[in-house]
Design a protein around this motif. Structure first.
Motif, PDB file in Angstrom:
ATOM      1  N   VAL A 199      -5.467  14.052 -28.682  1.00 20.30           N
ATOM      2  CA  VAL A 199      -4.776  13.231 -27.682  1.00 20.30           C
ATOM      3  C   VAL A 199      -3.699  14.047 -26.973  1.00 20.30           C
ATOM      4  CG1 VAL A 199      -3.319  11.212 -27.346  1.00 20.30           C
ATOM      5  CG2 VAL A 199      -5.271  11.076 -28.876  1.00 20.30           C
ATOM      6  N   ASN A 200      -2.946  14.819 -27.743  1.00 18.79           N
ATOM      7  CA  ASN A 200      -1.902  15.620 -27.095  1.00 18.79           C
ATOM      8  C   ASN A 200      -2.497  16.696 -26.195  1.00 18.79           C
ATOM      9  OD1 ASN A 200       0.592  14.487 -27.787  1.00 18.79           O
ATOM     10  ND2 ASN A 200       0.402  15.256 -29.861  1.00 18.79           N
ATOM     11  N   VAL A 226      -5.225  16.336 -24.498  1.00 16.84           N
ATOM     12  CA  VAL A 226      -5.599  15.637 -23.254  1.00 16.84           C
ATOM     13  C   VAL A 226      -4.352  15.363 -22.414  1.00 16.84           C
ATOM     14  CG1 VAL A 226      -6.445  13.446 -22.362  1.00 16.84           C
ATOM     15  CG2 VAL A 226      -7.714  14.631 -24.129  1.00 16.84           C
ATOM     16  N   LEU A 227      -3.292  14.940 -23.080  1.00 20.29           N
ATOM     17  CA  LEU A 227      -2.059  14.647 -22.341  1.00 20.29           C
ATOM     18  C   LEU A 227      -1.550  15.901 -21.632  1.00 20.29           C
ATOM     19  CD1 LEU A 227      -0.127  12.343 -24.828  1.00 20.29           C
ATOM     20  CD2 LEU A 227      -1.220  11.697 -22.697  1.00 20.29           C
ATOM     21  N   ALA A 233      -3.343  18.554 -20.859  1.00 19.05           N
ATOM     22  CA  ALA A 233      -4.296  18.928 -19.799  1.00 19.05           C
ATOM     23  C   ALA A 233      -4.053  18.080 -18.566  1.00 19.05           C
ATOM     24  CB  ALA A 233      -5.728  18.743 -20.306  1.00 19.05           C
TER      25      ALA A 233
END
Lengths: 234, 162
Positions: free
Chosen positions: B31-32, B34-35, B37
């Motif tokens: 998740v981090n 993706v955040l 990115a």
């Protein structure tokens, strides 16, 4: 009334699920087995929810997941200062584990956090985290100096806190969950239907989540105290 | 109730560490990532948008400069053309005037020459007529002094007029 007493006392003890026949028998408590279920649920959920993450077109679930993680990031950033990043996975794991453990009573399982050994282990890890971080980010000497803050007079109290903090964390979580568990068992004994469901909302769900927040928040606060620079704006 | 069980503590610590390692990789890591990115993507998009807006601004000013140049050019061309047309018109006018003058002078010269020729012819005619008339008169009575004087006077008069 005797039957009630008996059931209650039986429910209060920590049952041993099975014993590993090694080194004279290692008992595996029920709480450990339920912990494995909690872990399995968390891992499966994590795998399922993060299997198709997209940078450009996040779905509803991904947005919810991201907002949750972002909220947690922001919370740690605010309380831990500039070194917040490495603490996210551990504190997040602890939060998810405690939260699901606390509310698993809803599904008819015994909450692992009702076992004081489990909360003791959690508190022990929190202690390691708090003081490990204090020495990791201030150096050996700076870590020791932190015990003399805000003034050298408080050194004895600060040293006592090394033991008091984890003990308080451990007992608070254990006591709350145990208390809720006892009340729920009594209710179930007295009124077997409908009423326990309503009270379960408060004692299992609400109290369980509140205790999660309290445990993680206090651990974060204590860790932040040890690693935050006083004059830093962050 | 308050019995600390070493095996449970150890198991729980192991459980927590295992769960931590798994969730660190699977949940928080992903998740981090993706955040981050997305944050990088947004930053990149903003940068490129700013770059293209700057470029558009540059194009616009260049275009405006070119437009002004073109207007100047067009004005110059029109002025040149007008100048040239004016000069050509004046040259033509001058030619025409010169032609007219030439034609008129030629015509005048021709008229004068014809008049001279006619005058000369007429005078010759008159002279010969006069001579004829005179010879007729002389045949009749040129024996007198008075007649002779008359003829002379006539001839001189004619000669003066021719």
């Amino acid at each position: 009334m005797d039957a009630f007493q008996e059931t209650l006392v039986e429910e209060l003890g920590n049952k041993t699920a099975f014993t590993i026949p090694l080194l004279g028998g290692i008992p595996v408590a029920e709480s450990v087995v339920v912990s494995w279920i909690v872990m399995a649920v968390l891992v499966i959920l994590a795998l399922a929810l993060t299997s198709r993450l997209s940078v450009r077109n996040p779905g509803k679930i991904q947005v919810a997941l991201e907002s949750g993680v972002q909220f947690f990031n922001g919370f740690l950033k605010e309380n831990l200062g500039p070194h917040w990043r490495p603490f996210v996975p551990w504190l997040g794991t602890v939060a998810l584990y405690i939260a699901l453990s606390n509310i698993i009573g809803i599904f008819g399982l015994t909450p692992p956090t009702k076992d004081i050994s489990v909360t003791a282990a959690l508190a022990l890890m929190s202690m390691l985290l708090i003081y490990g971080a204090q020495f990791r980010y201030n150096g050996p000497l700076g870590g020791l100096k932190k015990f003399a803050e805000p003034m050298p007079l408080l050194i004895p109290i600060n040293l006592m806190e090394v033991a008091v903090r984890p003990l308080a964390l451990c007992m608070r979580l254990f006591g709350n969950i145990l208390g809720a568990f006892i009340i729920m068992e009594m209710l179930k004994f007295v009124v077997p239907a409908v009423v326990p469901a309503v009270f379960s909302l408060y004692f299992d769900l609400f109290d369980g989540l509140i205790q999660t927040v309290v445990f993680v928040f206090l651990t974060t606060l204590f860790t932040g105290e040890g690693i935050k620079e006083e004059d830093s704006p962050n | 109730m308050l019995d600390f069980q070493a095996s449970t503590i150890v198991f729980t610590v192991i459980n927590l560490v295992v769960l931590y390692l798994i969730l660190k990789k699977v949940l928080f890591g992903r998740v981090n990532a993706v955040l981050e990115a997305r944050a990088a993507l947004v930053k990149q998009e903003i940068d490129s948008a700013e770059a293209s807006s700057r470029q558009a601004e540059a194009y616009k000013s260049e275009y405006e400069a070119r437009l002004t140049d073109a207007r100047h050019e067009a004005a110059k061309l029109v002025a040149d053309a007008q100048n040239r047309a004016q000069r050509a018109y004046e040259a033509k006018l001058a030619d025409a005037e010169a032609d007219v003058k030439k034609v008129r002078s030629e015509a005048e010269a021709q008229i004068a020459a014809e008049r001279d020729a006619m005058l000369r012819g007429a005078r010759n005619e008159v002279a010969s007529l006069a001579l004829l008339a005179a010879s007729k008169v002389a045949q009749a009575s040129l024996d007198r002094d008075g007649d002779r004087a008359l003829v002379d006077a006539f001839l001189s008069e004619v000669g003066e007029q021719a």
